[in-house]
Write a protein that holds these residues in place. Structure first.
Motif, PDB file in Angstrom:
ATOM      1  N   HIS A   1      11.656 -11.921   7.911  1.00 23.36           N
ATOM      2  CA  HIS A   1      10.565 -10.998   8.214  1.00 23.36           C
ATOM      3  C   HIS A   1      10.965  -9.921   9.225  1.00 23.36           C
ATOM      4  O   HIS A   1      10.120  -9.132   9.659  1.00 23.36           O
ATOM      5  N   VAL A   2      12.233  -9.894   9.609  1.00 22.11           N
ATOM      6  CA  VAL A   2      12.743  -8.928  10.580  1.00 22.11           C
ATOM      7  C   VAL A   2      13.988  -8.264   9.997  1.00 22.11           C
ATOM      8  O   VAL A   2      14.797  -8.930   9.329  1.00 22.11           O
ATOM      9  N   GLU A   3      14.170  -6.984  10.269  1.00 20.09           N
ATOM     10  CA  GLU A   3      15.340  -6.272   9.760  1.00 20.09           C
ATOM     11  C   GLU A   3      16.632  -6.878  10.300  1.00 20.09           C
ATOM     12  O   GLU A   3      16.715  -7.286  11.469  1.00 20.09           O
ATOM     13  N   GLY A   4      17.636  -6.942   9.454  1.00 19.13           N
ATOM     14  CA  GLY A   4      18.877  -7.611   9.792  1.00 19.13           C
ATOM     15  C   GLY A   4      19.537  -7.157  11.084  1.00 19.13           C
ATOM     16  O   GLY A   4      19.965  -8.004  11.886  1.00 19.13           O
ATOM     17  N   PRO A   5      19.694  -5.857  11.338  1.00 16.06           N
ATOM     18  CA  PRO A   5      20.406  -5.418  12.550  1.00 16.06           C
ATOM     19  C   PRO A   5      19.806  -5.950  13.847  1.00 16.06           C
ATOM     20  O   PRO A   5      20.533  -6.116  14.831  1.00 16.06           O
ATOM     21  N   PHE A   6      18.508  -6.242  13.861  1.00 16.57           N
ATOM     22  CA  PHE A   6      17.918  -6.819  15.074  1.00 16.57           C
ATOM     23  C   PHE A   6      18.571  -8.143  15.416  1.00 16.57           C
ATOM     24  O   PHE A   6      18.820  -8.451  16.589  1.00 16.57           O
ATOM     25  N   TRP A   7      18.867  -8.956  14.384  1.00 12.42           N
ATOM     26  CA  TRP A   7      19.390 -10.293  14.644  1.00 12.42           C
ATOM     27  C   TRP A   7      20.791 -10.259  15.237  1.00 12.42           C
ATOM     28  O   TRP A   7      21.163 -11.155  16.004  1.00 12.42           O
ATOM     29  N   SER A   8      21.568  -9.229  14.908  1.00 10.12           N
ATOM     30  CA  SER A   8      22.884  -9.096  15.541  1.00 10.12           C
ATOM     31  C   SER A   8      22.734  -8.928  17.044  1.00 10.12           C
ATOM     32  O   SER A   8      23.478  -9.522  17.837  1.00 10.12           O
ATOM     33  N   ILE A   9      21.761  -8.129  17.456  1.00  6.23           N
ATOM     34  CA  ILE A   9      21.506  -7.892  18.882  1.00  6.23           C
ATOM     35  C   ILE A   9      20.993  -9.168  19.547  1.00  6.23           C
ATOM     36  O   ILE A   9      21.451  -9.555  20.630  1.00  6.23           O
ATOM     37  N   PHE A  10      20.060  -9.824  18.897  1.00  4.59           N
ATOM     38  CA  PHE A  10      19.448 -11.037  19.445  1.00  4.59           C
ATOM     39  C   PHE A  10      20.481 -12.149  19.575  1.00  4.59           C
ATOM     40  O   PHE A  10      20.587 -12.816  20.615  1.00  4.59           O
ATOM     41  N   ASN A  11      21.254 -12.371  18.514  1.00  6.98           N
ATOM     42  CA  ASN A  11      22.281 -13.415  18.511  1.00  6.98           C
ATOM     43  C   ASN A  11      23.286 -13.181  19.632  1.00  6.98           C
ATOM     44  O   ASN A  11      23.642 -14.095  20.388  1.00  6.98           O
ATOM     45  N   SER A  12      23.733 -11.939  19.765  1.00 13.18           N
ATOM     46  CA  SER A  12      24.704 -11.606  20.805  1.00 13.18           C
ATOM     47  C   SER A  12      24.128 -11.801  22.201  1.00 13.18           C
ATOM     48  O   SER A  12      24.789 -12.346  23.086  1.00 13.18           O
ATOM     49  N   ALA A  13      22.879 -11.394  22.398  1.00  7.91           N
ATOM     50  CA  ALA A  13      22.247 -11.522  23.716  1.00  7.91           C
ATOM     51  C   ALA A  13      22.075 -12.973  24.122  1.00  7.91           C
ATOM     52  O   ALA A  13      22.186 -13.318  25.303  1.00  7.91           O
ATOM     53  N   SER A  14      21.831 -13.841  23.159  1.00  8.60           N
ATOM     54  CA  SER A  14      21.621 -15.256  23.486  1.00  8.60           C
ATOM     55  C   SER A  14      22.888 -15.917  23.998  1.00  8.60           C
ATOM     56  O   SER A  14      22.834 -16.837  24.820  1.00  8.60           O
ATOM     57  N   GLY A  15      24.028 -15.500  23.481  1.00 12.87           N
ATOM     58  CA  GLY A  15      25.296 -16.057  23.912  1.00 12.87           C
ATOM     59  C   GLY A  15      25.593 -17.440  23.381  1.00 12.87           C
ATOM     60  O   GLY A  15      26.551 -18.083  23.824  1.00 12.87           O
ATOM     61  N   VAL A  16      24.768 -17.938  22.438  1.00 19.04           N
ATOM     62  CA  VAL A  16      24.964 -19.271  21.866  1.00 19.04           C
ATOM     63  C   VAL A  16      24.837 -19.193  20.348  1.00 19.04           C
ATOM     64  O   VAL A  16      24.432 -18.170  19.792  1.00 19.04           O
ATOM     65  N   TYR A  17      25.155 -20.291  19.684  1.00 16.97           N
ATOM     66  CA  TYR A  17      25.034 -20.385  18.233  1.00 16.97           C
ATOM     67  C   TYR A  17      23.585 -20.213  17.803  1.00 16.97           C
ATOM     68  O   TYR A  17      22.668 -20.820  18.366  1.00 16.97           O
ATOM     69  N   ASN A  18      23.364 -19.353  16.803  1.00 13.82           N
ATOM     70  CA  ASN A  18      22.050 -19.151  16.195  1.00 13.82           C
ATOM     71  C   ASN A  18      22.090 -19.563  14.728  1.00 13.82           C
ATOM     72  O   ASN A  18      23.012 -19.183  14.000  1.00 13.82           O
ATOM     73  N   VAL A  19      21.087 -20.336  14.284  1.00 14.00           N
ATOM     74  CA  VAL A  19      20.939 -20.639  12.869  1.00 14.00           C
ATOM     75  C   VAL A  19      19.540 -20.213  12.462  1.00 14.00           C
ATOM     76  O   VAL A  19      18.546 -20.596  13.075  1.00 14.00           O
TER      77      VAL A  19
END
Length: 509
Positions: A242-260
């Motif tokens: 439900h969210v555009e793909g490029p947002f998740w690259s930013i979110f994943n990187s900011a978290s600094g941990v594995y995202n699934v």
């Protein structure tokens, strides 16, 4: 049926090297995850059993302190990570907040689950113990990973859609941060899926405009705060499609941990590309086809086999996917069939296929609830039975997987290969030659007669003696690399080289 015992040495050896906390995607590969639905796992007072009728939509009393009190139960199955429900403060309506997906304040915790200190205590409790029973003294500082569910697609409100008080939504306290009101009505229209709202007029989930630079910045700041404050090692991410793909690259990187991420769709070409934006996704296409195959004795393996092959060929890295056969959004496997042999087969597949295996609380107790909310049963109704057949099988699968990881440097990065299939039997190879695991599963169920299947070439060297670690039966690989698998009543088989078993306690070796 005699099931083998497993020594502490066998199940501890894989993690001898892992004495420093880390949570990169590569290090998550070796983990296995137990999904905890926080409100329904355990109350703070373990001597009580709060009433929680099937399908109840409200808080039943599970807490973070309750999870701490029952870590031995999870440890007994050999899991090395737990995934818990979202932790942030919810809307006031308990029927919309007990699950955790209706956030109102990202910077406060859900007080129904406990305090901020309780959540920190849970993280500390996990990091102070290894989740394998009987660890050697030198492994005492092995930590267990904490995965937390998060939502970045939407917030929530107790108000009707047209009268939302945005000022009390933290940190997105202005209407400008959200898309204009429209409802998701067409899942074949990606624009509608990404720009419109979930819920309805009376129970809205205001959809955040994640294309805004300020929204992206605010989410990056929050997820960094969340992970660092509560010592979180990984994130399960809700409503990813439900969210555009490029947002998740930013979110994943900011978290600094594995995202699934949760991309709840059965279409492989739709699901796999999301791995270009985040570390992993839940293996939903395989889940749908595996459920159909294993729950129906009249089904054939063709669609199931083709789906596994499609995931292998189209996903960026299947070893970082989340492998599952139950969760809090889907009907339980036992809802489709009460056949325990079929449940054994799909559990073996879930635990040993590519990716990080995930077992949802109650699956090990053969719970049978229908879809949401009936699949969110209170676990305390089972009395946390450690003698349940699927509890023991889960323990065995975690142990053999861990042994394979310990014995083979490339087991975790080796992509599962289908080495045999017919209408009702499928054999999967994972690992290199003399160090591989061969799982052989079927969908014939409890009524199956004993039978044999000869597989022409499975990947083991000719002449190698291998052991089905579930039945303790030995077989020798023939001169052509073939193997004759003798099924007993439709039970699955997991073959492993004999020469790797002495000293482990498997089958008395």
């Amino acid at each position: 049926m005699r099931f083998p015992t497993i020594s502490a040495i066998a199940i501890a050896s894989v993690f001898l090297f892992d004495t420093v906390l880390s949570a990169t995607p590569a290090e998550w590969r070796g983990r296995s995850i137990y999904q905890v639905f926080t409100d329904r796992f355990a109350p703070t007072d373990s001597t009580t059993k709060p009433s929680c009728p099937s399908g109840y939509g409200g808080y039943c009393g599970g807490t973070w302190q309750g999870i701490i009190s029952k870590l031995d139960y999870i440890q007994g199955m050999g899991f090395t990570a737990i995934w818990i429900s979202p932790v942030v403060e919810q809307v006031a309506d308990p029927s919309r907040g007990y699950h955790g997906y209706s956030a109102q304040d990202l910077y406060s915790v859900n007080t129904n689950f406990g305090s901020a200190d309780d959540l920190k205590a849970l993280a500390a409790a996990l990091k102070s113990r290894g989740m394998y029973p009987g660890l050697l003294e030198s492994c005492a500082d092995i930590s267990t990973y904490l995965m937390v569910d998060v939502v970045a697609n939407h917030m929530a409100s107790d108000d009707a859609a047209e009268s939302i008080d945005y000022t009390i939504i933290n940190p997105f306290n202005d209407k400008k941060y959200f898309h204009d009101i429209c409802w998701v009505t067409d899942y074949n229209n990606q624009t509608n899926v990404e720009l419109c709202w979930l819920g309805n007029d009376q129970y809205p989930l205001p959809d955040l405009n994640t294309t805004r630079t300020d929204v992206r910045s605010m989410f990056s700041s929050w997820v960094e705060y969340l992970v660092s404050t509560y010592s979180i090692d990984g994130l399960r991410v809700d409503t990813v499609k439900h969210v555009e793909g490029p947002f998740w690259s930013i979110f994943n990187s900011a978290s600094g941990v594995y995202n699934v991420g949760e991309v709840a769709d059965g279409n492989v070409p739709y699901v796999c590309p999301y791995q270009n934006y985040m570390d992993g996704v839940l293996a939903y296409p395989t889940y749908y086809q595996a459920t159909e195959f294993f729950s129906d004795t009249s089904a054939t393996s063709l669609n199931f086999v083709n789906e596994v092959k499609a995931m292998n060929s189209q996903c960026k890295d299947t070893t970082l996917l989340g492998s599952f056969s139950e969760n809090h959004d889907q009907p339980r496997f036992a809802y489709y069939t009460s056949d325990l042999v079929l449940a054994r087969n799909i559990l073996v597949f879930t635990m040993l296929q590519d990716g990080i295996p995930i077992v949802y609380q109650g699956q090990e107790q053969h719970f049978s609830g229908a879809g949401d909310p009936y699949d969110r049963e209170a676990l305390w109704t089972s009395n946390y039975d450690t003698s349940a057949p699927l509890y023991e099988l889960t323990k065995q699968m975690n142990a053999i997987r861990s042994l394979a990881i310990a014995k083979s440097s490339d087991y975790l990065t080796w992509h599962t290969q289908i080495v045999y299939s017919d209408a009702h039997n499928v054999a999967f190879r994972k690992g290199t030659s003399s160090y591989m695991i061969l799982m052989v599963v079927n969908n014939l169920g409890e009524q199956a007669e004993n039978y044999s299947v000869t597989m022409p070439s499975v990947g083991f060297p000719a002449g190698l003696t291998v052991v089905d670690v579930l039945s303790c039966n030995n077989v020798t690989v023939d001169a052509n690399g073939g193997l004759a698998a003798a099924f007993v009543g439709g039970l699955p088989m997991v073959y492993y080289p004999y020469f790797l078993l002495p000293g482990t306690g498997w089958c008395g070796y």
